[in-house]
Design a protein around this motif. Sequence first.
Motif, short mmCIF file in Angstrom:
data_model
loop_
_atom_site.label_atom_id
_atom_site.label_comp_id
_atom_site.label_asym_id
_atom_site.label_seq_id
_atom_site.Cartn_x
_atom_site.Cartn_y
_atom_site.Cartn_z
N GLU A 7 0.86 -1.04 -0.14
CA GLU A 7 -0.04 -0.06 -0.03
C GLU A 7 1.03 1.19 -0.09
O GLU A 7 0.69 2.20 -0.70
CB GLU A 7 -0.98 -0.24 1.25
CG GLU A 7 -2.23 -0.98 1.11
CD GLU A 7 -2.82 -1.28 2.28
OE1 GLU A 7 -2.55 -0.09 3.22
OE2 GLU A 7 -3.87 -2.06 2.39
N LYS A 8 2.10 1.32 0.66
CA LYS A 8 2.77 2.39 0.76
C LYS A 8 3.47 2.77 -0.70
O LYS A 8 3.48 3.68 -1.20
CB LYS A 8 3.81 2.31 1.83
CG LYS A 8 3.57 2.45 3.18
CD LYS A 8 4.65 2.44 4.18
CE LYS A 8 5.39 3.52 4.07
NZ LYS A 8 6.79 3.30 5.22
N ARG A 11 1.07 4.22 -3.17
CA ARG A 11 0.79 5.69 -2.87
C ARG A 11 2.11 6.63 -3.34
O ARG A 11 2.00 7.62 -3.22
CB ARG A 11 0.36 5.61 -1.23
CG ARG A 11 -0.87 5.25 -0.92
CD ARG A 11 -1.34 5.75 0.34
NE ARG A 11 -0.26 5.56 1.64
CZ ARG A 11 -0.33 4.30 2.44
NH1 ARG A 11 -1.42 3.69 2.03
NH2 ARG A 11 0.47 3.95 3.15
N GLU A 13 4.95 6.29 -1.59
CA GLU A 13 5.84 6.45 -0.63
C GLU A 13 7.00 5.66 -0.52
O GLU A 13 7.14 4.52 -1.39
CB GLU A 13 5.14 6.29 0.78
CG GLU A 13 3.72 6.94 0.77
CD GLU A 13 3.11 6.77 2.17
OE1 GLU A 13 3.72 6.19 3.04
OE2 GLU A 13 1.83 7.12 2.19
N VAL A 15 9.62 3.05 1.01
CA VAL A 15 9.87 1.97 2.16
C VAL A 15 11.18 1.58 2.28
O VAL A 15 12.29 1.72 1.48
CB VAL A 15 8.95 0.52 1.76
CG1 VAL A 15 7.71 1.04 1.52
CG2 VAL A 15 9.59 -0.22 0.52
N ASP A 37 10.32 -1.02 7.19
CA ASP A 37 8.97 -1.61 6.80
C ASP A 37 9.43 -3.38 6.33
O ASP A 37 8.26 -3.87 6.32
CB ASP A 37 9.00 -1.06 5.43
CG ASP A 37 8.63 0.42 5.42
OD1 ASP A 37 7.42 0.75 5.90
OD2 ASP A 37 9.50 1.12 5.14
N ARG A 204 12.14 4.24 -4.80
CA ARG A 204 11.21 4.27 -3.51
C ARG A 204 11.26 2.93 -2.78
O ARG A 204 10.61 2.65 -1.54
CB ARG A 204 9.80 4.31 -3.99
CG ARG A 204 9.30 5.56 -4.62
CD ARG A 204 9.16 6.63 -3.37
NE ARG A 204 9.11 8.08 -3.97
CZ ARG A 204 10.18 8.96 -4.27
NH1 ARG A 204 11.29 8.66 -3.96
NH2 ARG A 204 9.82 10.17 -4.63
#
Length: 227
Positions: A7-8, A11, A13, A15, A37, A204
Amino acid sequence: MSAAMKEKLSRGEAVAMVGMRYGAPGLVERIGALGFDAAFIDCEKRSFTMERIEDMCRAARVAGIPAIVRPWANEAGLISRLLDIGADGVMIASIDNADAARALVADVRYARYADHESKIIIGMIESPEAVDHLAEMLTVDGIDVWFIGGNDLAQRMGFPGAASRPEVQAVIDNAIRLIVDSNHVCGALVDYDTVQLRLQQGVRFLLLNVDTLLAGGTTQFNRVLDA
């Protein structure tokens, strides 16, 4: 556990996954408690037994983070076994072409037919061949992260132990750009000196080794002592 990380990433984001250089389940739990994470269990470089891998995966579940395992060989039976003993995902070396990427996805789906969508699949770009085929590889569905292995790439480019050479960094930068521009998740090994650059480039999925964390803490502590 893998759902939160996926999910991160979805989006946009970042990790952070910590490489476990030591076969200590307690250390895996601590990494989770510190807010990282995922835990990376590298069986290509370390001497972890299957029993210890299972214990470390169990510790990751206790900590509420996924355990990502890199097997010592890209073999369907081995991937299946690691997933069966608790790995939340696999990170597979030397995915050099689209056929290899499709085979990796098929191996995970066959091994975990009931829950394969919850597993994290990371394909490693580690050779000039992989870089040459990267555009086609990015059309393969099912790979969650394309991870650039700079050290192996440097060696296969003829510069062993010299991933920082401009020739190697240019290839890495171009590969990152292609992955990011294609709206895929790009991963890379980072340390304190490179993490900001990689984030600026759009990476990311960040892998840092636990030794990097220990060294950083030691440096900070010694700085206080010497003040």
